[in-house]
Enzyme design. Sequence first.
Site, PDB file in Angstrom:
ATOM      1  N   ALA A   3      -9.412  60.371  36.536  1.00 16.06           N
ATOM      2  CA  ALA A   3      -9.239  60.642  37.959  1.00 16.06           C
ATOM      3  C   ALA A   3      -9.422  59.359  38.745  1.00 16.06           C
ATOM      4  O   ALA A   3     -10.071  58.414  38.285  1.00 16.06           O
ATOM      5  CB  ALA A   3     -10.248  61.679  38.424  1.00 16.06           C
ATOM      6  N   ASP A   4      -8.853  59.307  39.933  1.00 12.53           N
ATOM      7  CA  ASP A   4      -9.222  58.258  40.867  1.00 12.53           C
ATOM      8  C   ASP A   4     -10.463  58.724  41.631  1.00 12.53           C
ATOM      9  O   ASP A   4     -10.889  59.882  41.521  1.00 12.53           O
ATOM     10  CB  ASP A   4      -8.059  57.940  41.809  1.00 12.53           C
ATOM     11  N   TYR A   5     -11.013  57.847  42.414  1.00  9.02           N
ATOM     12  CA  TYR A   5     -12.311  58.040  43.059  1.00  9.02           C
ATOM     13  C   TYR A   5     -12.356  59.347  43.851  1.00  9.02           C
ATOM     14  O   TYR A   5     -11.645  59.494  44.856  1.00  9.02           O
ATOM     15  CB  TYR A   5     -12.588  56.858  43.970  1.00  9.02           C
ATOM     16  N   THR A   6     -13.162  60.302  43.428  1.00  9.48           N
ATOM     17  CA  THR A   6     -13.341  61.645  44.006  1.00  9.48           C
ATOM     18  C   THR A   6     -12.034  62.432  44.071  1.00  9.48           C
ATOM     19  O   THR A   6     -11.941  63.423  44.808  1.00  9.48           O
ATOM     20  CB  THR A   6     -13.995  61.610  45.403  1.00  9.48           C
ATOM     21  N   GLY A   7     -11.026  62.020  43.298  1.00 11.02           N
ATOM     22  CA  GLY A   7      -9.722  62.680  43.362  1.00 11.02           C
ATOM     23  C   GLY A   7      -9.768  64.143  42.980  1.00 11.02           C
ATOM     24  O   GLY A   7      -8.993  64.953  43.503  1.00 11.02           O
TER      25      GLY A   7
END
Length: 761
Positions: free
Chosen positions: A273-277
């Site tokens: 995932a990307d940051y908090t995605g």
Amino acid sequence: MPALSPAARDRLKMPKSIAFIDDLLSRMTLAEKIGQLNLVTPGGETLTGTVVNTDVADKIKTGRIGAIFGVKSAEAVRVFQDLAAQSRLKIPLMFAEDVIHGQKTIFPLPLALAASWDMKLVEETARIAAVEASSIGIDQVYAPMVDVCREPRWGRIAESPGEDPVLASRYAEAMVRGFQGSDLSAPTSVMACLKHYVGYGGAVGGRDYDAVDMSPATLHDIYLPPFAAGVKAGAGSVMAAFNTLNGTPMHANATLIQRVLRQGLGFRGLVVADYTGVQELIAHAVAGDKAEAARLALKAGVDCDMVAEAYLDTLGASVAAGLIDEAEIDAACRRVLEAKADLGLFDDPYHRITWGRATQSVLTEANRAVARQAVAAASVLLKNEHDLLPLGKKGRIALIGALADDRVNMNGTWAVSGSPSTVVPILEGLREAAAGAAEILHAKGANIVDDRVLAARLNVHDWKDLSVVIDDRTAEEMLAEAVDLAGQSDVVVAVVGEAREYSGESSSRIDLLIPEPQKKLIRALKAVGKPLVVVVMTGRPLALTEEAELADALLVAWFGGTEIGHGLADVLFGAQSPTGRLPATFPYAVGQVPVTYAHLPTGRPFPGRFQKFTSGYVDMPDEVPHNDGLFPFGFGLTYAPVAYGPPRVDKVALAGDDDRLTVSVSVTNMGKRPTAEVVQLYVHDLKASVSRPVKQLKGFSKVALEPGESAEVSFTLLAGDLAFSVATSVDDLTRIREAGDYDIHVGRSSRDTQHVRISWN
């Protein structure tokens, strides 16, 4: 289906490795499996590496964290890995970092590296970054970013390889090879992470994180090829994008991750995932709460949840409630464990931390030499009236501009481990190069911006050194000093452009102009009447219409990193020729964007001058192509003129899917200086069942030429190069090749070509 990546292929050949993972999985509790999917930041560390955040330490020791990103020292890596050794199964941690265009030795921005059109150089920069990053224990890097972008208002074009899928694909391959080397388990290799999957560069209005809407054919022909190329090159991981694509957030897009990426492209590696995605699926309004967001992302194929801990907090309860199957968690956990095995972490979790390497391999003279070379290779000369450049080392040279004696902005965006203190500023580089031969005078002349509110916005990262410093003197005082200095000089070099954070993540712009204080400075310097060189520092294509008119010489130097001062001095004084070519169109005005050379034809084409009821702009001059930019894709001048012979083909017709064509052209350096020419091959389908772009890049070659030297440049064109996608949905795709005539264009830019016609039967 493309061939599997080397790492995936090797795993299929190693039953012992598979047996090891099977055995480890069989001994793991559900909580431990979920823990391997949890990717977090360090939670704080002291200079000695002592963990401050006791919550993170406890989670590591109890097997509830699988990977950490953002650790800055070998000492800290050892402390965290020691904690993992206290866990029940002693599964090592994996360490990741944003190593985008260098670790400690910072190279030009990714967009600038793509402007070099030199894939050996690109690979070398990634190899150096891998050695430097691995020396402090980094296993995985969140690069390369391979998002195609035709929207220069989008700040993250700075991290992109530009507007073309072929150039971006070659860039993706080179970066993967450089990062991963020939053996991913080697202590100097790091796992590449292709990002952001997929379509992120097509955001509406250039607003970061915003929605993307595109046809399946556009997705497959333009935005997916760099990911396919990176997967085929062996990339070990892929990062999901923040955006929605045709309404579905990428962190919940099972069709594109499971069916297109994994089944279609054969990717067997790790999806992060990307940051908090994952948690942001709630804001996307497709998940009602954190638990539902976690289920959607896991089912879509996202293996690691970054920062949000939605997996850690909710997946156990979802299994107990029968909402997901434990086998889905097993599949994701297996991919995490396989990645760690590929990296050699089960053999020795500390093998990337050989004491002493952290200082010996970082910022070496050899690394700096490559960074210096990269500045010249990436610099793009847009104008050079009366051969003003290169400058002679004589007389007085006025070096003017807010960025001329600047260290902080020179690394550009996303140089998280780079230090301004290691940067050679432009003033220092020029004075060193001209010592004893020319006098370099300096004045600031103007602030980057005069708006203090905007200046505060540009200092978004709260570093000790500010990106934008507004001088206490008045604008009038600074301008008067610069004009006076210019009057005392023989030639003026104005260094202008953006601040570091004017481009990059969440740095979208509504216009593409040099900030007004610096435009006023250029106008005033022009009025002095001395020869004027304008050097542009930027992380994106800008509308340089006024600058191109005022400057006698115009050079785009991007943000060049650690060795910008030496590298730019090499270019300005002629020790090196600028050999970069634009990787993205520079528009005439922001109203043209999104813009690309590879546009589709229209039934009412622009005829070369404005006419009513044709495809043009009322308020744009006729001398600029209305369907293209001020400076086109692939454009760039050098210090020596290069002559092209007519393109030649070894046959005029292709027959069958396996047939191939050789296209050749002779190029000759007609000047008195060495140079390098980027020879570009484009194709145009004259008639097809659907409208095709007016030109499409299919190949390029950068060839070095001594004065008077000629070279024969050849390309192999396959029948498959003439194919295009017909798709009714993103996972229902047909690649077709249609019989007919094609123009094969060869030249120095997308606008300046000669062509020969062939047919495919």
